[in-house]
Scaffold this motif. Structure first.
Motif, mmCIF file in Angstrom:
data_model
loop_
_atom_site.group_PDB
_atom_site.id
_atom_site.type_symbol
_atom_site.label_atom_id
_atom_site.label_comp_id
_atom_site.label_asym_id
_atom_site.label_seq_id
_atom_site.Cartn_x
_atom_site.Cartn_y
_atom_site.Cartn_z
ATOM 1 N N ASN A 61 0.814 -1.220 0.000
ATOM 2 C CA ASN A 61 0.000 0.000 0.000
ATOM 3 C C ASN A 61 0.853 1.278 0.000
ATOM 4 N N ALA A 62 2.098 1.173 -0.480
ATOM 5 C CA ALA A 62 3.038 2.302 -0.422
ATOM 6 C C ALA A 62 2.542 3.509 -1.206
ATOM 7 N N ARG A 63 1.973 3.277 -2.381
ATOM 8 C CA ARG A 63 1.516 4.397 -3.213
ATOM 9 C C ARG A 63 0.398 5.171 -2.525
ATOM 10 N N ALA A 64 -0.553 4.473 -1.961
ATOM 11 C CA ALA A 64 -1.657 5.140 -1.265
ATOM 12 C C ALA A 64 -1.146 5.892 -0.032
ATOM 13 N N LEU A 65 -0.179 5.306 0.658
ATOM 14 C CA LEU A 65 0.373 5.964 1.849
ATOM 15 C C LEU A 65 1.050 7.286 1.503
ATOM 16 N N ILE A 66 1.929 7.256 0.503
ATOM 17 C CA ILE A 66 2.685 8.477 0.197
ATOM 18 C C ILE A 66 1.776 9.567 -0.359
ATOM 19 N N ARG A 67 0.679 9.176 -0.992
ATOM 20 C CA ARG A 67 -0.235 10.174 -1.548
ATOM 21 C C ARG A 67 -1.086 10.841 -0.476
ATOM 22 N N LYS A 68 -1.046 10.316 0.753
ATOM 23 C CA LYS A 68 -1.748 10.949 1.873
ATOM 24 C C LYS A 68 -1.069 12.239 2.316
ATOM 25 N N VAL A 69 0.199 12.397 1.922
ATOM 26 C CA VAL A 69 1.016 13.516 2.392
ATOM 27 C C VAL A 69 1.337 14.440 1.223
ATOM 28 N N ASP A 70 1.170 15.724 1.437
ATOM 29 C CA ASP A 70 1.511 16.724 0.432
ATOM 30 C C ASP A 70 3.025 16.722 0.192
ATOM 31 N N ARG A 71 3.428 16.859 -1.060
ATOM 32 C CA ARG A 71 4.870 16.866 -1.379
ATOM 33 C C ARG A 71 5.616 17.960 -0.621
ATOM 34 N N ASP A 72 5.005 19.129 -0.449
ATOM 35 C CA ASP A 72 5.662 20.211 0.294
ATOM 36 C C ASP A 72 5.942 19.797 1.733
ATOM 37 N N GLU A 73 5.023 19.058 2.327
ATOM 38 C CA GLU A 73 5.228 18.582 3.699
ATOM 39 C C GLU A 73 6.371 17.575 3.756
ATOM 40 N N ILE A 74 6.452 16.720 2.740
ATOM 41 C CA ILE A 74 7.560 15.757 2.685
ATOM 42 C C ILE A 74 8.887 16.494 2.590
ATOM 43 N N LEU A 75 8.969 17.451 1.674
ATOM 44 C CA LEU A 75 10.201 18.215 1.503
ATOM 45 C C LEU A 75 10.574 18.977 2.773
ATOM 46 N N ASN A 76 9.590 19.590 3.395
ATOM 47 C CA ASN A 76 9.811 20.331 4.636
ATOM 48 C C ASN A 76 10.414 19.411 5.698
ATOM 49 N N THR A 77 9.833 18.243 5.859
ATOM 50 C CA THR A 77 10.318 17.282 6.855
ATOM 51 C C THR A 77 11.724 16.804 6.516
ATOM 52 N N LEU A 78 11.983 16.534 5.240
ATOM 53 C CA LEU A 78 13.310 16.070 4.833
ATOM 54 C C LEU A 78 14.383 17.128 5.066
#
Length: 85
Positions: A61-78
């Protein structure tokens, strides 16, 4: 008179919880991509840059999981993690 445990105020950081959830999701996606034989870093970066969900496997279910999070939020966290802030 001693304080009762219920007398203490507990605060929760929604922001901190969100970052932990993003970390958990990225770890799960990383593991799923690795197990399927992909280069997980390249695939995740490709997804972040393009927002094309086909970079991420459906396995676990990796694709569905990652799509729950906005890309900007991912980048911010990284970036915060990289900088240690």
């Amino acid at each position: 008179m001693p304080e009762k445990a219920s007398d203490k105020t507990i605060t929760f950081s929604i922001k901190g919880e969100k970052e932990l959830e993003i970390r958990r999701i990225l770890q799960t996606v990383y593991e799923a991509l690795s197990e399927k034989g992909y280069n997980p870093l390249n695939q995740i970066v490709g997804y972040i840059l393009s927002e094309d969900p086909t970079y991420i496997t459906n396995y676990k279910n990796a694709r569905a999981l990652i799509r729950k999070v906005d890309r900007d939020e991912i980048l911010n966290t990284l970036v915060k993690s990289y900088l240690g802030i």
